[in-house]
Scaffold this motif. Sequence first.
Motif, PDB file in Angstrom:
ATOM      1  N   SER A 307       0.828  -1.212   0.000  1.00  0.00           N
ATOM      2  CA  SER A 307       0.000   0.000   0.000  1.00  0.00           C
ATOM      3  C   SER A 307       0.861   1.261   0.000  1.00  0.00           C
ATOM      4  O   SER A 307       0.568   2.233  -0.716  1.00  0.00           O
ATOM      5  CB  SER A 307      -0.933   0.000   1.215  1.00  0.00           C
ATOM      6  OG  SER A 307      -1.819  -1.103   1.166  1.00  0.00           O
ATOM      7  N   ASN A 310       2.459   1.636  -3.454  1.00  0.00           N
ATOM      8  CA  ASN A 310       1.468   2.008  -4.468  1.00  0.00           C
ATOM      9  C   ASN A 310       1.178   3.506  -4.412  1.00  0.00           C
ATOM     10  O   ASN A 310       0.965   4.148  -5.442  1.00  0.00           O
ATOM     11  CB  ASN A 310       0.185   1.202  -4.286  1.00  0.00           C
ATOM     12  CG  ASN A 310      -0.733   1.273  -5.500  1.00  0.00           C
ATOM     13  OD1 ASN A 310      -0.270   1.424  -6.629  1.00  0.00           O
ATOM     14  ND2 ASN A 310      -2.028   1.168  -5.270  1.00  0.00           N
ATOM     15  N   LYS A 311       1.197   4.079  -3.217  1.00  0.00           N
ATOM     16  CA  LYS A 311       1.012   5.532  -3.087  1.00  0.00           C
ATOM     17  C   LYS A 311       2.157   6.270  -3.758  1.00  0.00           C
ATOM     18  O   LYS A 311       1.964   7.290  -4.425  1.00  0.00           O
ATOM     19  CB  LYS A 311       0.937   5.924  -1.609  1.00  0.00           C
ATOM     20  CG  LYS A 311      -0.362   5.517  -0.932  1.00  0.00           C
ATOM     21  CD  LYS A 311      -0.374   5.943   0.526  1.00  0.00           C
ATOM     22  CE  LYS A 311      -1.658   5.495   1.219  1.00  0.00           C
ATOM     23  NZ  LYS A 311      -1.659   5.852   2.669  1.00  0.00           N
ATOM     24  N   LYS A 314       1.693   6.244  -7.521  1.00  0.00           N
ATOM     25  CA  LYS A 314       0.543   6.957  -8.067  1.00  0.00           C
ATOM     26  C   LYS A 314       1.002   8.073  -9.005  1.00  0.00           C
ATOM     27  O   LYS A 314       1.900   8.844  -8.697  1.00  0.00           O
ATOM     28  CB  LYS A 314      -0.292   7.580  -6.942  1.00  0.00           C
ATOM     29  CG  LYS A 314      -1.009   6.569  -6.052  1.00  0.00           C
ATOM     30  CD  LYS A 314      -2.233   5.991  -6.683  1.00  0.00           C
ATOM     31  CE  LYS A 314      -3.015   5.144  -5.676  1.00  0.00           C
ATOM     32  NZ  LYS A 314      -4.168   4.475  -6.278  1.00  0.00           N
ATOM     33  N   SER A 337      -7.832  -4.216  -3.472  1.00  0.00           N
ATOM     34  CA  SER A 337      -8.489  -2.964  -3.840  1.00  0.00           C
ATOM     35  C   SER A 337      -8.788  -2.117  -2.608  1.00  0.00           C
ATOM     36  O   SER A 337      -8.532  -0.906  -2.584  1.00  0.00           O
ATOM     37  CB  SER A 337      -9.778  -3.255  -4.602  1.00  0.00           C
ATOM     38  OG  SER A 337     -10.491  -2.068  -4.858  1.00  0.00           O
ATOM     39  N   LYS A 338      -9.295  -2.750  -1.563  1.00  0.00           N
ATOM     40  CA  LYS A 338      -9.597  -2.027  -0.331  1.00  0.00           C
ATOM     41  C   LYS A 338      -8.336  -1.473   0.313  1.00  0.00           C
ATOM     42  O   LYS A 338      -8.340  -0.395   0.905  1.00  0.00           O
ATOM     43  CB  LYS A 338     -10.325  -2.952   0.642  1.00  0.00           C
ATOM     44  CG  LYS A 338     -11.744  -3.310   0.201  1.00  0.00           C
ATOM     45  CD  LYS A 338     -12.400  -4.278   1.172  1.00  0.00           C
ATOM     46  CE  LYS A 338     -13.794  -4.675   0.687  1.00  0.00           C
ATOM     47  NZ  LYS A 338     -14.426  -5.684   1.593  1.00  0.00           N
ATOM     48  N   ASP A 340      -5.737  -0.621  -1.384  1.00  0.00           N
ATOM     49  CA  ASP A 340      -5.073   0.200  -2.397  1.00  0.00           C
ATOM     50  C   ASP A 340      -3.622  -0.258  -2.561  1.00  0.00           C
ATOM     51  O   ASP A 340      -2.673   0.526  -2.504  1.00  0.00           O
ATOM     52  CB  ASP A 340      -5.120   1.677  -2.010  1.00  0.00           C
ATOM     53  CG  ASP A 340      -4.823   2.602  -3.195  1.00  0.00           C
ATOM     54  OD1 ASP A 340      -4.947   2.143  -4.351  1.00  0.00           O
ATOM     55  OD2 ASP A 340      -4.456   3.763  -2.958  1.00  0.00           O
ATOM     56  N   CYS A 342      -2.198  -2.309  -5.196  1.00  0.00           N
ATOM     57  CA  CYS A 342      -1.571  -2.466  -6.509  1.00  0.00           C
ATOM     58  C   CYS A 342      -2.510  -1.915  -7.578  1.00  0.00           C
ATOM     59  O   CYS A 342      -3.608  -1.446  -7.263  1.00  0.00           O
ATOM     60  CB  CYS A 342      -1.220  -3.928  -6.783  1.00  0.00           C
ATOM     61  SG  CYS A 342      -2.632  -5.047  -6.822  1.00  0.00           S
ATOM     62  N   ASN A 343      -2.063  -1.996  -8.835  1.00  0.00           N
ATOM     63  CA  ASN A 343      -2.919  -1.496  -9.912  1.00  0.00           C
ATOM     64  C   ASN A 343      -2.998  -2.445 -11.096  1.00  0.00           C
ATOM     65  O   ASN A 343      -3.411  -2.057 -12.180  1.00  0.00           O
ATOM     66  CB  ASN A 343      -2.457  -0.112 -10.373  1.00  0.00           C
ATOM     67  CG  ASN A 343      -1.001  -0.087 -10.810  1.00  0.00           C
ATOM     68  OD1 ASN A 343      -0.485  -1.042 -11.382  1.00  0.00           O
ATOM     69  ND2 ASN A 343      -0.324   1.029 -10.543  1.00  0.00           N
ATOM     70  N   LEU A 368     -12.102  -2.363 -11.618  1.00  0.00           N
ATOM     71  CA  LEU A 368     -11.395  -1.542 -10.640  1.00  0.00           C
ATOM     72  C   LEU A 368     -10.480  -0.512 -11.291  1.00  0.00           C
ATOM     73  O   LEU A 368      -9.840   0.284 -10.598  1.00  0.00           O
ATOM     74  CB  LEU A 368     -10.558  -2.446  -9.722  1.00  0.00           C
ATOM     75  CG  LEU A 368     -11.349  -3.383  -8.807  1.00  0.00           C
ATOM     76  CD1 LEU A 368     -10.412  -4.390  -8.142  1.00  0.00           C
ATOM     77  CD2 LEU A 368     -12.120  -2.594  -7.753  1.00  0.00           C
ATOM     78  N   TRP A 370      -7.889  -1.372 -13.094  1.00  0.00           N
ATOM     79  CA  TRP A 370      -6.558  -1.966 -13.166  1.00  0.00           C
ATOM     80  C   TRP A 370      -6.250  -2.450 -14.578  1.00  0.00           C
ATOM     81  O   TRP A 370      -7.126  -2.512 -15.445  1.00  0.00           O
ATOM     82  CB  TRP A 370      -6.465  -3.175 -12.234  1.00  0.00           C
ATOM     83  CG  TRP A 370      -6.562  -2.918 -10.770  1.00  0.00           C
ATOM     84  CD1 TRP A 370      -6.803  -1.721 -10.146  1.00  0.00           C
ATOM     85  CD2 TRP A 370      -6.427  -3.891  -9.736  1.00  0.00           C
ATOM     86  NE1 TRP A 370      -6.831  -1.901  -8.790  1.00  0.00           N
ATOM     87  CE2 TRP A 370      -6.605  -3.224  -8.502  1.00  0.00           C
ATOM     88  CE3 TRP A 370      -6.185  -5.259  -9.721  1.00  0.00           C
ATOM     89  CZ2 TRP A 370      -6.523  -3.891  -7.281  1.00  0.00           C
ATOM     90  CZ3 TRP A 370      -6.109  -5.920  -8.507  1.00  0.00           C
ATOM     91  CH2 TRP A 370      -6.278  -5.230  -7.300  1.00  0.00           C
TER      92      TRP A 370
END
Length: 445
Positions: A307, A310-311, A314, A337-338, A340, A342-343, A368, A370
Amino acid sequence: MTTLLTSVTASQRLDSRGKPTVQVEVRTVDGTFRAIVPSGASKGDYEAVEKRDGGKAFGGNGVLEAVKNVGEIIGPALIAQRFDLGMGLKELDYFMVGLDGSSDKSNLGANAILGVSMACARACAAAKNIPLYEFLARETRLRRQGFVMPVPFLNVLNGGVHSGNPMAFQEFMIAPTGASSFAQGIQWAAEVYQELKSIVAKTFGKAAIGIGDEGGFAPPISQPHEALDLIMAAVKSAGYEGRFKIGIDPASTEFFTEGEYDLGFKSGEPRKLSSTQLMELFQGLVGKYPIALLEDPFAQDDWDSWSAFNKICKGSAVELVGDDLLATNIRRIDKASKADACNSLLLKVNQIGTVSEAISAAERAYELGWSVFVSHRSGETTDDFIADLAVGIGCGHLKSGAPCRGERVAKYNRLMDIEEELEAKKTSCSYAGEAFRYAHTNTKG
Protein backbone atom coordinates in the motif's frame (compact mmCIF):
# COMPACT_ATOMS: atom_id res chain seq x y z
CA MET A 1 -27.51 -28.59 -33.05
CA THR A 2 -26.49 -29.54 -29.51
CA THR A 3 -22.79 -30.30 -29.03
CA LEU A 4 -22.16 -32.80 -26.23
CA LEU A 5 -19.08 -34.31 -24.69
CA THR A 6 -18.73 -37.95 -25.73
CA SER A 7 -15.41 -38.69 -24.02
CA VAL A 8 -13.20 -37.14 -21.32
CA THR A 9 -9.84 -38.80 -20.62
CA ALA A 10 -6.52 -37.81 -19.08
CA SER A 11 -2.90 -38.94 -19.10
CA GLN A 12 0.30 -38.21 -17.22
CA ARG A 13 2.79 -36.24 -19.31
CA LEU A 14 5.86 -34.04 -18.62
CA ASP A 15 6.26 -30.29 -18.27
CA SER A 16 9.33 -28.23 -19.22
CA ARG A 17 11.19 -29.24 -16.07
CA GLY A 18 10.59 -32.93 -16.64
CA LYS A 19 7.98 -33.10 -13.87
CA PRO A 20 4.64 -34.84 -14.42
CA THR A 21 1.59 -32.85 -15.39
CA VAL A 22 -1.94 -33.61 -16.53
CA GLN A 23 -2.96 -33.86 -20.17
CA VAL A 24 -6.69 -33.92 -20.88
CA GLU A 25 -8.43 -34.98 -24.07
CA VAL A 26 -12.12 -34.39 -24.74
CA ARG A 27 -14.17 -35.50 -27.72
CA THR A 28 -17.29 -34.16 -29.34
CA VAL A 29 -18.91 -34.51 -32.73
CA ASP A 30 -16.51 -31.77 -33.89
CA GLY A 31 -13.36 -33.72 -33.06
CA THR A 32 -10.77 -34.24 -30.34
CA PHE A 33 -9.48 -31.36 -28.20
CA ARG A 34 -6.47 -31.47 -25.90
CA ALA A 35 -4.88 -29.37 -23.16
CA ILE A 36 -1.79 -29.76 -20.97
CA VAL A 37 -1.56 -28.03 -17.59
CA PRO A 38 1.44 -25.91 -16.48
CA SER A 39 2.92 -25.66 -12.97
CA GLY A 40 4.94 -23.06 -11.09
CA ALA A 41 8.12 -23.21 -9.00
CA SER A 42 7.57 -19.87 -7.31
CA LYS A 43 4.13 -20.51 -5.83
CA GLY A 44 2.12 -18.36 -3.49
CA ASP A 45 0.14 -19.74 -0.57
CA TYR A 46 -3.19 -18.70 -2.08
CA GLU A 47 -3.08 -20.66 -5.32
CA ALA A 48 -5.48 -23.46 -6.17
CA VAL A 49 -3.95 -26.78 -5.12
CA GLU A 50 -2.46 -29.30 -7.53
CA LYS A 51 -3.04 -32.97 -6.81
CA ARG A 52 0.30 -34.79 -6.46
CA ASP A 53 0.75 -38.50 -5.70
CA GLY A 54 3.63 -38.51 -3.24
CA GLY A 55 5.72 -41.68 -2.94
CA LYS A 56 8.94 -42.47 -4.81
CA ALA A 57 7.94 -42.08 -8.47
CA PHE A 58 9.06 -38.73 -9.91
CA GLY A 59 10.13 -37.67 -6.43
CA GLY A 60 6.53 -37.63 -5.27
CA ASN A 61 5.41 -35.35 -8.11
CA GLY A 62 3.33 -37.89 -10.04
CA VAL A 63 -0.20 -36.90 -11.06
CA LEU A 64 -1.82 -40.30 -11.54
CA GLU A 65 -4.42 -39.53 -8.87
CA ALA A 66 -5.42 -36.35 -10.70
CA VAL A 67 -5.55 -38.32 -13.96
CA LYS A 68 -7.80 -40.87 -12.25
CA ASN A 69 -10.06 -38.10 -10.97
CA VAL A 70 -10.58 -36.88 -14.53
CA GLY A 71 -11.34 -40.33 -15.89
CA GLU A 72 -13.47 -41.67 -13.04
CA ILE A 73 -15.15 -38.62 -11.48
CA ILE A 74 -15.03 -35.44 -13.55
CA GLY A 75 -15.50 -36.94 -17.01
CA PRO A 76 -18.48 -39.20 -16.20
CA ALA A 77 -20.17 -36.39 -14.27
CA LEU A 78 -19.81 -33.93 -17.16
CA ILE A 79 -21.06 -36.42 -19.72
CA ALA A 80 -24.06 -37.24 -17.50
CA GLN A 81 -24.92 -33.53 -17.25
CA ARG A 82 -25.15 -33.28 -21.05
CA PHE A 83 -23.70 -29.77 -21.24
CA ASP A 84 -24.24 -28.11 -24.61
CA LEU A 85 -20.80 -26.77 -25.48
CA GLY A 86 -22.36 -24.47 -28.03
CA MET A 87 -23.76 -22.50 -25.09
CA GLY A 88 -20.35 -21.69 -23.63
CA LEU A 89 -18.02 -22.74 -20.82
CA LYS A 90 -19.17 -21.06 -17.61
CA GLU A 91 -21.85 -23.54 -16.56
CA LEU A 92 -19.50 -26.46 -17.11
CA ASP A 93 -16.63 -24.82 -15.22
CA TYR A 94 -18.70 -23.88 -12.21
CA PHE A 95 -20.21 -27.36 -12.14
CA MET A 96 -16.65 -28.72 -11.72
CA VAL A 97 -15.99 -26.20 -8.93
CA GLY A 98 -19.06 -27.51 -7.13
CA LEU A 99 -18.11 -31.11 -7.85
CA ASP A 100 -14.78 -30.55 -6.12
CA GLY A 101 -16.49 -28.87 -3.19
CA SER A 102 -13.40 -27.33 -1.59
CA SER A 103 -12.31 -23.69 -1.50
CA ASP A 104 -9.00 -24.43 -3.24
CA LYS A 105 -9.78 -27.38 -5.55
CA SER A 106 -7.74 -29.68 -3.35
CA ASN A 107 -10.23 -32.56 -3.48
CA LEU A 108 -10.05 -33.33 -7.19
CA GLY A 109 -6.96 -31.22 -7.94
CA ALA A 110 -6.71 -27.91 -9.74
CA ASN A 111 -4.50 -29.60 -12.31
CA ALA A 112 -7.27 -32.09 -13.10
CA ILE A 113 -10.02 -29.46 -13.27
CA LEU A 114 -8.03 -26.94 -15.30
CA GLY A 115 -7.03 -29.50 -17.92
CA VAL A 116 -10.69 -30.27 -18.52
CA SER A 117 -11.60 -26.58 -18.56
CA MET A 118 -8.96 -25.68 -21.17
CA ALA A 119 -9.77 -28.65 -23.40
CA CYS A 120 -13.49 -27.88 -23.18
CA ALA A 121 -12.85 -24.23 -24.08
CA ARG A 122 -11.33 -25.45 -27.34
CA ALA A 123 -14.32 -27.73 -27.88
CA CYS A 124 -16.68 -24.81 -27.24
CA ALA A 125 -14.86 -22.70 -29.83
CA ALA A 126 -15.15 -25.54 -32.36
CA ALA A 127 -18.87 -25.91 -31.59
CA LYS A 128 -19.30 -22.25 -32.58
CA ASN A 129 -16.88 -22.63 -35.51
CA ILE A 130 -14.74 -19.73 -34.32
CA PRO A 131 -11.09 -19.40 -33.22
CA LEU A 132 -10.30 -19.93 -29.55
CA TYR A 133 -9.39 -16.26 -29.00
CA GLU A 134 -12.76 -15.15 -30.37
CA PHE A 135 -14.61 -17.64 -28.18
CA LEU A 136 -12.74 -16.39 -25.10
CA ALA A 137 -13.57 -12.80 -26.07
CA ARG A 138 -17.28 -13.73 -26.23
CA GLU A 139 -17.01 -15.33 -22.77
CA THR A 140 -16.22 -11.92 -21.30
CA ARG A 141 -18.79 -9.24 -20.52
CA LEU A 142 -16.99 -6.82 -22.81
CA ARG A 143 -18.14 -5.76 -26.26
CA ARG A 144 -15.02 -5.63 -28.37
CA GLN A 145 -14.07 -2.95 -30.87
CA GLY A 146 -11.48 -4.99 -32.72
CA PHE A 147 -8.67 -7.12 -31.31
CA VAL A 148 -5.46 -5.93 -29.67
CA MET A 149 -2.21 -7.87 -29.98
CA PRO A 150 -0.30 -7.90 -26.69
CA VAL A 151 3.18 -6.56 -26.07
CA PRO A 152 5.42 -9.52 -25.15
CA PHE A 153 7.43 -9.17 -21.95
CA LEU A 154 10.32 -11.59 -22.44
CA ASN A 155 12.31 -12.82 -19.44
CA VAL A 156 15.88 -12.58 -20.77
CA LEU A 157 17.76 -12.70 -17.47
CA ASN A 158 16.76 -15.27 -14.83
CA GLY A 159 17.38 -15.27 -11.10
CA GLY A 160 15.52 -16.29 -7.97
CA VAL A 161 14.34 -19.89 -7.78
CA HIS A 162 14.43 -20.13 -11.58
CA SER A 163 18.23 -20.25 -11.82
CA GLY A 164 21.43 -21.24 -10.04
CA ASN A 165 23.09 -17.81 -9.97
CA PRO A 166 23.18 -15.62 -6.81
CA MET A 167 20.63 -13.09 -8.13
CA ALA A 168 17.67 -12.76 -5.73
CA PHE A 169 15.32 -11.09 -8.20
CA GLN A 170 13.63 -13.72 -10.33
CA GLU A 171 12.94 -12.09 -13.72
CA PHE A 172 14.25 -9.22 -15.83
CA MET A 173 12.02 -8.71 -18.87
CA ILE A 174 12.29 -6.70 -22.09
CA ALA A 175 9.19 -5.32 -23.81
CA PRO A 176 9.30 -4.00 -27.42
CA THR A 177 6.74 -1.25 -26.87
CA GLY A 178 8.07 0.81 -29.79
CA ALA A 179 7.28 -1.83 -32.42
CA SER A 180 4.40 -1.45 -34.87
CA SER A 181 3.19 -5.07 -34.74
CA PHE A 182 3.56 -8.17 -32.63
CA ALA A 183 5.71 -9.84 -35.28
CA GLN A 184 8.06 -6.88 -35.41
CA GLY A 185 8.23 -6.79 -31.62
CA ILE A 186 9.25 -10.45 -31.48
CA GLN A 187 11.89 -9.85 -34.14
CA TRP A 188 13.38 -6.98 -32.17
CA ALA A 189 13.26 -8.95 -28.91
CA ALA A 190 14.95 -11.98 -30.50
CA GLU A 191 17.70 -9.73 -31.83
CA VAL A 192 18.23 -8.13 -28.42
CA TYR A 193 18.32 -11.61 -26.86
CA GLN A 194 21.09 -12.67 -29.22
CA GLU A 195 23.04 -9.48 -28.51
CA LEU A 196 22.63 -10.15 -24.80
CA LYS A 197 23.98 -13.67 -25.29
CA SER A 198 27.10 -12.26 -26.95
CA ILE A 199 27.59 -9.66 -24.22
CA VAL A 200 27.19 -12.23 -21.43
CA ALA A 201 29.64 -14.59 -23.12
CA LYS A 202 32.18 -11.81 -23.65
CA THR A 203 31.82 -10.50 -20.09
CA PHE A 204 31.63 -13.75 -18.11
CA GLY A 205 32.79 -16.47 -20.50
CA LYS A 206 30.82 -18.97 -22.56
CA ALA A 207 29.94 -21.02 -19.48
CA ALA A 208 27.69 -18.12 -18.41
CA ILE A 209 25.27 -18.43 -21.33
CA GLY A 210 23.43 -21.32 -19.69
CA ILE A 211 19.75 -20.57 -19.27
CA GLY A 212 17.24 -20.71 -16.44
CA ASP A 213 13.78 -22.26 -16.27
CA GLU A 214 12.23 -19.65 -18.54
CA GLY A 215 14.98 -19.43 -21.13
CA GLY A 216 16.74 -16.34 -19.81
CA PHE A 217 20.46 -16.24 -19.21
CA ALA A 218 21.71 -16.66 -15.66
CA PRO A 219 25.19 -15.11 -15.46
CA PRO A 220 27.03 -14.86 -12.12
CA ILE A 221 25.54 -11.54 -11.05
CA SER A 222 23.79 -10.64 -7.82
CA GLN A 223 22.84 -6.97 -8.08
CA PRO A 224 19.75 -5.76 -9.99
CA HIS A 225 21.68 -2.91 -11.62
CA GLU A 226 24.10 -5.43 -13.10
CA ALA A 227 21.23 -7.18 -14.88
CA LEU A 228 19.73 -3.91 -16.06
CA ASP A 229 23.06 -2.63 -17.38
CA LEU A 230 23.47 -5.84 -19.41
CA ILE A 231 19.99 -5.40 -20.88
CA MET A 232 20.53 -1.75 -21.74
CA ALA A 233 23.81 -2.63 -23.46
CA ALA A 234 22.08 -5.36 -25.49
CA VAL A 235 19.25 -3.03 -26.55
CA LYS A 236 21.79 -0.41 -27.63
CA SER A 237 23.92 -2.96 -29.48
CA ALA A 238 20.84 -4.20 -31.37
CA GLY A 239 20.02 -0.63 -32.42
CA TYR A 240 16.73 -0.24 -30.51
CA GLU A 241 17.46 2.40 -27.88
CA GLY A 242 14.27 4.06 -26.69
CA ARG A 243 12.03 1.36 -28.16
CA PHE A 244 12.03 -1.07 -25.24
CA LYS A 245 10.65 -0.94 -21.72
CA ILE A 246 11.79 -3.18 -18.87
CA GLY A 247 9.79 -5.26 -16.42
CA ILE A 248 11.09 -6.80 -13.18
CA ASP A 249 9.59 -9.62 -11.15
CA PRO A 250 11.57 -9.91 -7.90
CA ALA A 251 9.16 -12.64 -6.61
CA SER A 252 9.87 -11.17 -3.20
CA THR A 253 7.90 -13.74 -1.22
CA GLU A 254 10.75 -16.16 -1.91
CA PHE A 255 13.25 -14.09 0.12
CA PHE A 256 11.00 -12.52 2.78
CA THR A 257 11.82 -13.78 6.28
CA GLU A 258 10.83 -12.38 9.66
CA GLY A 259 9.87 -9.01 8.28
CA GLU A 260 12.97 -8.49 6.16
CA TYR A 261 13.99 -9.10 2.55
CA ASP A 262 17.22 -11.07 2.20
CA LEU A 263 18.72 -10.35 -1.21
CA GLY A 264 21.57 -12.70 -0.37
CA PHE A 265 19.34 -15.72 0.25
CA LYS A 266 20.96 -17.71 -2.55
CA SER A 267 24.59 -16.85 -1.84
CA GLY A 268 24.70 -17.77 1.83
CA GLU A 269 25.79 -14.23 2.65
CA PRO A 270 22.77 -12.39 4.12
CA ARG A 271 21.91 -9.01 2.64
CA LYS A 272 18.82 -8.07 4.57
CA LEU A 273 16.76 -5.00 3.73
CA SER A 274 13.75 -3.52 5.47
CA SER A 275 10.70 -2.87 3.34
CA THR A 276 11.59 0.84 3.35
CA GLN A 277 15.09 0.08 2.10
CA LEU A 278 13.68 -2.19 -0.60
CA MET A 279 11.30 0.59 -1.69
CA GLU A 280 14.26 2.94 -1.97
CA LEU A 281 16.09 0.36 -4.08
CA PHE A 282 13.12 0.12 -6.45
CA GLN A 283 12.78 3.90 -6.64
CA GLY A 284 16.43 4.23 -7.54
CA LEU A 285 16.12 1.66 -10.32
CA VAL A 286 12.94 3.22 -11.72
CA GLY A 287 14.63 6.60 -11.77
CA LYS A 288 17.61 5.31 -13.75
CA TYR A 289 16.19 2.69 -16.14
CA PRO A 290 13.08 2.57 -18.41
CA ILE A 291 11.16 0.31 -16.03
CA ALA A 292 7.45 0.16 -16.82
CA LEU A 293 6.41 -2.79 -14.66
CA LEU A 294 7.19 -4.22 -11.23
CA GLU A 295 5.63 -7.55 -10.29
CA ASP A 296 5.52 -8.80 -6.70
CA PRO A 297 8.01 -6.24 -5.36
CA PHE A 298 6.88 -7.26 -1.86
CA ALA A 299 5.79 -10.49 -0.21
CA GLN A 300 2.29 -11.89 -0.55
CA ASP A 301 1.13 -10.78 2.93
CA ASP A 302 3.23 -7.63 3.39
CA TRP A 303 0.17 -5.49 2.82
CA ASP A 304 1.54 -2.33 4.45
CA SER A 305 4.53 -2.25 2.10
CA TRP A 306 2.37 -2.82 -0.97
CA SER A 307 0.00 0.00 0.00
CA ALA A 308 2.81 2.41 0.85
CA PHE A 309 4.65 1.73 -2.40
CA ASN A 310 1.47 2.01 -4.47
CA LYS A 311 1.01 5.53 -3.09
CA ILE A 312 4.53 6.34 -4.23
CA CYS A 313 3.75 4.94 -7.69
CA LYS A 314 0.54 6.96 -8.07
CA GLY A 315 0.72 9.15 -11.11
CA SER A 316 3.81 7.38 -12.43
CA ALA A 317 4.07 5.12 -15.47
CA VAL A 318 4.99 2.11 -13.34
CA GLU A 319 2.55 -0.78 -13.37
CA LEU A 320 2.45 -2.49 -9.97
CA VAL A 321 1.45 -6.11 -10.59
CA GLY A 322 0.14 -8.52 -7.97
CA ASP A 323 1.00 -12.19 -8.51
CA ASP A 324 1.40 -14.09 -5.23
CA LEU A 325 -0.48 -11.19 -3.66
CA LEU A 326 -3.62 -11.88 -5.72
CA ALA A 327 -3.35 -15.48 -6.98
CA THR A 328 -5.90 -14.73 -9.74
CA ASN A 329 -8.53 -14.85 -6.98
CA ILE A 330 -11.38 -12.33 -6.81
CA ARG A 331 -11.41 -12.38 -3.01
CA ARG A 332 -7.73 -11.42 -2.95
CA ILE A 333 -8.32 -8.82 -5.69
CA ASP A 334 -11.07 -7.19 -3.63
CA LYS A 335 -8.86 -7.21 -0.53
CA ALA A 336 -6.06 -5.55 -2.50
CA SER A 337 -8.49 -2.96 -3.84
CA LYS A 338 -9.60 -2.03 -0.33
CA ALA A 339 -5.96 -1.78 0.76
CA ASP A 340 -5.07 0.20 -2.40
CA ALA A 341 -2.16 -2.19 -2.74
CA CYS A 342 -1.57 -2.47 -6.51
CA ASN A 343 -2.92 -1.50 -9.91
CA SER A 344 -2.60 -4.65 -11.97
CA LEU A 345 -3.46 -8.36 -11.89
CA LEU A 346 -1.09 -11.07 -13.03
CA LEU A 347 -3.40 -13.64 -14.62
CA LYS A 348 -2.36 -17.30 -14.32
CA VAL A 349 -5.11 -19.76 -15.14
CA ASN A 350 -3.64 -22.52 -12.99
CA GLN A 351 -3.59 -20.27 -9.92
CA ILE A 352 -7.40 -20.35 -9.86
CA GLY A 353 -8.08 -23.59 -11.73
CA THR A 354 -10.72 -22.87 -14.40
CA VAL A 355 -10.79 -20.67 -17.48
CA SER A 356 -14.09 -19.07 -16.47
CA GLU A 357 -12.81 -18.04 -13.05
CA ALA A 358 -9.67 -16.58 -14.64
CA ILE A 359 -11.82 -14.51 -17.01
CA SER A 360 -13.96 -13.34 -14.08
CA ALA A 361 -10.82 -12.26 -12.24
CA ALA A 362 -9.74 -10.24 -15.28
CA GLU A 363 -13.17 -8.62 -15.52
CA ARG A 364 -13.02 -7.67 -11.84
CA ALA A 365 -9.59 -6.11 -12.32
CA TYR A 366 -10.90 -4.09 -15.26
CA GLU A 367 -13.87 -2.90 -13.19
CA LEU A 368 -11.39 -1.54 -10.64
CA GLY A 369 -9.54 0.38 -13.33
CA TRP A 370 -6.56 -1.97 -13.17
CA SER A 371 -4.61 -3.56 -15.98
CA VAL A 372 -4.22 -7.32 -16.54
CA PHE A 373 -0.97 -9.12 -17.38
CA VAL A 374 -1.35 -12.70 -18.66
CA SER A 375 1.40 -15.09 -17.62
CA HIS A 376 2.88 -18.52 -18.25
CA ARG A 377 4.43 -20.65 -15.46
CA SER A 378 8.04 -21.70 -14.99
CA GLY A 379 7.01 -25.34 -15.39
CA GLU A 380 5.37 -24.87 -18.79
CA THR A 381 4.12 -27.05 -21.62
CA THR A 382 3.88 -26.61 -25.36
CA ASP A 383 0.18 -25.78 -24.96
CA ASP A 384 -0.31 -22.27 -26.37
CA PHE A 385 -3.67 -21.57 -24.67
CA ILE A 386 -2.58 -18.34 -22.96
CA ALA A 387 -1.76 -16.73 -26.32
CA ASP A 388 -5.43 -16.92 -27.30
CA LEU A 389 -6.44 -15.87 -23.80
CA ALA A 390 -4.35 -12.70 -23.95
CA VAL A 391 -5.92 -11.69 -27.26
CA GLY A 392 -9.39 -12.76 -26.15
CA ILE A 393 -9.48 -10.61 -23.00
CA GLY A 394 -7.63 -7.71 -24.65
CA CYS A 395 -5.11 -7.38 -21.84
CA GLY A 396 -2.40 -5.72 -23.94
CA HIS A 397 0.60 -7.63 -22.57
CA LEU A 398 1.73 -11.11 -21.62
CA LYS A 399 4.87 -12.90 -20.53
CA SER A 400 5.96 -16.29 -21.75
CA GLY A 401 9.70 -16.32 -21.11
CA ALA A 402 12.67 -15.73 -23.38
CA PRO A 403 12.61 -16.25 -27.16
CA CYS A 404 14.17 -19.63 -26.39
CA ARG A 405 12.87 -23.14 -25.46
CA GLY A 406 9.93 -24.65 -27.31
CA GLU A 407 7.38 -24.25 -24.53
CA ARG A 408 8.06 -20.48 -24.45
CA VAL A 409 8.29 -19.89 -28.18
CA ALA A 410 5.04 -21.83 -28.78
CA LYS A 411 3.06 -18.93 -27.31
CA TYR A 412 4.87 -16.30 -29.36
CA ASN A 413 4.48 -18.33 -32.55
CA ARG A 414 0.76 -18.71 -31.87
CA LEU A 415 0.42 -14.96 -31.42
CA MET A 416 2.11 -14.34 -34.76
CA ASP A 417 -0.33 -16.82 -36.31
CA ILE A 418 -3.27 -14.95 -34.76
CA GLU A 419 -1.97 -11.59 -35.99
CA GLU A 420 -1.60 -12.94 -39.54
CA GLU A 421 -5.05 -14.53 -39.39
CA LEU A 422 -6.73 -11.31 -38.27
CA GLU A 423 -4.93 -9.31 -40.95
CA ALA A 424 -5.90 -11.85 -43.63
CA LYS A 425 -9.55 -11.64 -42.57
CA LYS A 426 -9.27 -7.82 -42.49
CA THR A 427 -10.49 -7.89 -38.89
CA SER A 428 -9.64 -4.79 -36.87
CA CYS A 429 -6.36 -5.55 -35.14
CA SER A 430 -3.78 -3.28 -33.51
CA TYR A 431 -0.60 -3.71 -31.50
CA ALA A 432 -0.84 -2.44 -27.93
CA GLY A 433 2.60 -0.79 -27.97
CA GLU A 434 3.22 1.99 -25.46
CA ALA A 435 -0.43 1.85 -24.36
CA PHE A 436 -0.25 -1.83 -23.30
CA ARG A 437 -1.71 -1.14 -19.84
CA TYR A 438 -4.85 0.36 -21.32
CA ALA A 439 -5.53 -1.97 -24.25
CA HIS A 440 -8.69 -3.27 -22.57
CA THR A 441 -10.23 0.20 -22.73
CA ASN A 442 -10.72 -0.50 -26.43
CA THR A 443 -13.85 -2.30 -25.28
CA LYS A 444 -17.15 -1.26 -23.82
CA GLY A 445 -18.81 -2.84 -20.80
